[in-house]
Design a protein around this motif. Structure first.
Motif, PDB file in Angstrom:
ATOM      1  N   UNK B 108      78.152 119.812 -57.155  1.00 44.40           N
ATOM      2  CA  UNK B 108      77.529 119.577 -58.573  1.00 44.40           C
ATOM      3  C   UNK B 108      78.157 120.358 -59.095  1.00 44.40           C
ATOM      4  N   UNK B 109      78.238 120.596 -60.548  1.00 43.55           N
ATOM      5  CA  UNK B 109      79.085 121.601 -61.546  1.00 43.55           C
ATOM      6  C   UNK B 109      79.020 120.842 -62.542  1.00 43.55           C
ATOM      7  N   UNK B 110      78.709 122.211 -63.175  1.00 43.80           N
ATOM      8  CA  UNK B 110      78.290 121.779 -65.076  1.00 43.80           C
ATOM      9  C   UNK B 110      78.783 120.810 -65.495  1.00 43.80           C
ATOM     10  N   UNK B 212      78.214 130.154 -68.720  1.00 41.59           N
ATOM     11  CA  UNK B 212      77.674 129.609 -68.261  1.00 41.59           C
ATOM     12  C   UNK B 212      78.373 128.186 -68.697  1.00 41.59           C
ATOM     13  N   UNK B 213      78.287 127.984 -70.044  1.00 35.85           N
ATOM     14  CA  UNK B 213      78.220 126.253 -70.813  1.00 35.85           C
ATOM     15  C   UNK B 213      79.884 125.789 -71.291  1.00 35.85           C
TER      16      UNK B 213
END
Lengths: 259, 368
Positions: B108-110, B212-213
């Motif tokens: 799972x990655x962003x 992060x985003x």
């Protein structure tokens, strides 16, 4: 001698358990009401407010490289290995060929892990990440002390800038003097720890959506690290994890007792 | 005597399920724990198959020698007295975050965020950008800048320098050259160090600094690797802040220093707009009530973003109706588009320039 468990006081059985799924020691932290935040210092942790948390277990120390290796071996999860301009990863990158952590760092907390990595580890270990309130309860106790060991900063009780190690330290290097009364190790210093909570202003409210795992946003980091100085190294510090990973960020997990 | 307390065991139900008891007995045991009427018989029926004890035995068998880590901690444990515990009851339904993490796929990655429907028509939201001529648009040598979709603010790009875009946090981290905190105040998706623009010979490349985003160009997330070279008309997104990489209109580039031009500064952390006009010098700094000092542009009004601004930080003077910026020996220095000014060095300002004052960033722009 047999006793009736219904009248048995709790301290007849050990408060630490060995979690079957990942073999880590976990410590029982009794719930209760404690003062969260404070009224001085950084505005991020103001104001002080009373917070109730239920009983929970929390990992005695943050996940180490050796423990993280068991997880990546079992799940084939990507290893912490990055070459980026914005973070010095040299001392912490894993070796990609044998998928091995750096030499001599088996007992060091794992770093260069994203929040998603931490969640994946927790899923594998059948645990979860602690909430911000649980983390603060575990570190500060019900009396709301500022440091795991008391109310005053003492240099040499945790791995912070004043100690000058310039990197992570093996778990337990500052034990038992730097531990909490429950025996939690390295709550302060060494590495920042991911929590489940989104970074939102105080007062903390677990039901306002900040514990949602799907929501976008920065996740709270607690506990400060080897980079930080005494201004930041205390149990009230909150940092919004606005990066993917860093060389001073790790995690520890929690579970709830069954009802 | 029992080693583990079944009442507060986190995997008690699993023990009950795996015990050799009949289903009806299992149900009685479960109800006894729920009603807190469990007795030593209840515990006794579970502890022969205690999963915690089994795991402990398993660990002792596979790791016969105590590791340095556990020895250190055992010594610490033995040295300490057992502390009294208070059992507090916790009633009510468990909130979602108290459940174990549901198994997720390990990779799972962003996820790249879903784009709002309107991002494909950026010029509609850009009031400051007039329709551009195709001849200019295809010319590689024409200078470029970034325009913020939300506010129309321009960001000038230096010729041979690096520019870090991000969010200024007075408490942590390194202040960026361009502060997008105001544009991101509702969504909070911009990281302190979000993206870096590298300029070389009129070409601009952009790279993600581990935000992060994420950093998106035309809706596609940039992966770690060599910086991505920007093409004219590229739609750049830092979290939820949208920027357009575009040509500087020629009338802005060669604006005549006439009286009709209105000059202004934007305090980027708060969005405050300040008109400035020749020939008055503009002293930028922080007021000090103890010495009864108030500069022309008082940044102490902006709150903690101005903590590193000096009282007399910088001054804007006018030379032929063109503003020039000069540092006045401030404590944390002045940077113009990422380049630190030397004391006594006066540099001309052009529209879209970002003035960094100890982390607090002002943007200079004009209206014709």
């Amino acid at each position: 001698m047999m006793q009736d468990p219904s009248v048995m006081s709790d301290d007849t059985s050990m408060s630490a358990i060995v979690w079957p799924a990942d073999g880590k020691e976990m410590v029982f932290v009794p719930g209760g009401t404690f003062p969260m935040g404070g009224n001085d210092g950084s505005p991020e942790h103001q104001p002080e407010h009373q917070m109730h948390v239920a009983d929970f277990y929390i990992d005695r120390w943050s996940v180490t490289n050796a423990e993280y290796k068991r997880f990546v071996d079992a799940t084939n999860h990507p290893i912490p290995n990055y070459d980026v301009s914005w973070c010095d990863t040299r001392d912490y990158n894993w070796d990609p060929e044998p998928r091995m952590f750096p030499d001599g760092k088996a007992d060091h907390p794992v770093v260069l892990v994203t929040w998603e990595d931490a969640m994946a580890y927790a899923a594998w270990a059948e645990k979860r990440l602690p909430t911000e309130a649980e983390w603060e309860r575990a570190a500060r106790g019900l009396d709301g002390r500022r440091y795991p060991w008391g109310s005053e900063f003492v240099s040499g009780l945790c791995n912070c800038k004043e100690v000058g190690l310039g990197g992570t330290s093996p778990i337990g290097q500052f034990s038992p003097e730097g531990d909490t009364p429950e025996g939690l190790v390295d709550m302060l210093g060494n590495v920042w720890e991911w929590t489940n909570s989104l970074f939102r202003p105080y007062p903390y409210d677990p039901d306002d959506g900040r514990e949602s795992r799907q929501a976008r946003g920065f996740r709270v980091l607690r506990g400060a690290s080897w980079i930080n100085d005494a201004n930041v190294v205390h149990c009230l510090s909150r940092l919004d994890g606005d990066f993917q990973f860093y060389n001073n960020v790790g995690f520890r997990c929690a579970v709830s007792p069954e009802q | 005597m029992y080693k583990y307390n079944c009442r507060k065991c986190p995997i008690r139900n699993r023990c009950i399920d795996e015990s050799a008891n009949a289903p009806s007995v299992k149900e009685i045991i479960r109800q006894a724990f729920a009603a807190r009427t469990d007795t030593r018989e209840t515990w006794g029926s579970l502890q022969p198959h205690c999963l915690l004890l089994i795991a402990e035995e398993e660990r002792a068998r596979t790791a016969p020698r105590e590791s340095m880590l556990s020895r250190r901690l055992r010594q610490a444990r033995e040295a300490r007295e057992q502390t009294a515990k208070a059992l507090s009851s916790s009633a009510g339904r468990k909130p979602d975050y108290l459940q174990p993490v549901s198994p997720v796929s390990p990779q799972v990655k962003p996820q790249p965020k879903e784009l709002p429907a309107d991002v494909t028509e950026p010029p509609a939201a850009l009031p400051e950008v007039p329709a551009r001529e195709p001849s200019i648009a295809t010319d590689r040598a024409s200078p470029r800048w970034l325009t913020l979709a939300a506010s129309g603010r321009h960001i000038a790009l230096p010729a041979n320098k690096e520019l870090v875009l991000g969010r200024f946090d007075p408490n942590f981290g390194v202040p960026p050259d361009v502060d997008l905190a105001y544009e991101d105040r509702e969504t909070r998706t911009v990281s302190r160090q979000h993206a870096r623009i590298v300029s070389a010979a009129g070409h601009h490349s952009i790279e993600d600094l581990g935000s992060r985003h994420g950093l998106f160009v035309n809706g596609e997330q940039l992966r770690p690797g060599p910086p991505h070279e920007l093409q004219l008309g590229d739609q750049v997104e830092l979290g939820s802040v949208q920027l357009l990489y575009d040509t500087i209109p020629s009338h802005v580039l060669d604006f005549a220093p006439s009286a009709s031009v209105r000059h202004f500064l934007i305090v980027t952390p708060t969005g405050r707009r300040l008109a400035i006009a020749p020939p008055e010098d503009v002293l930028i700094g922080r007021s000090d009530r103890y010495v009864d000092f108030v500069p022309d542009v008082d940044l102490s009004r902006e709150g903690e973003v101005a903590v590193r601004v000096s009282r007399r930080h910088a001054i804007i003077t006018w030379r032929g109706r063109v503003p020039h910026l000069e540092d006045l020996g401030s404590g944390f220095g002045t940077r113009l588009n990422g380049q630190t000014l030397f004391i006594g060095q006066a540099v001309s300002l052009k529209p879209g320039d970002h003035i960094w004052l100890g982390g607090c960033v002002l943007a200079y722009d004009i209206e014709l």
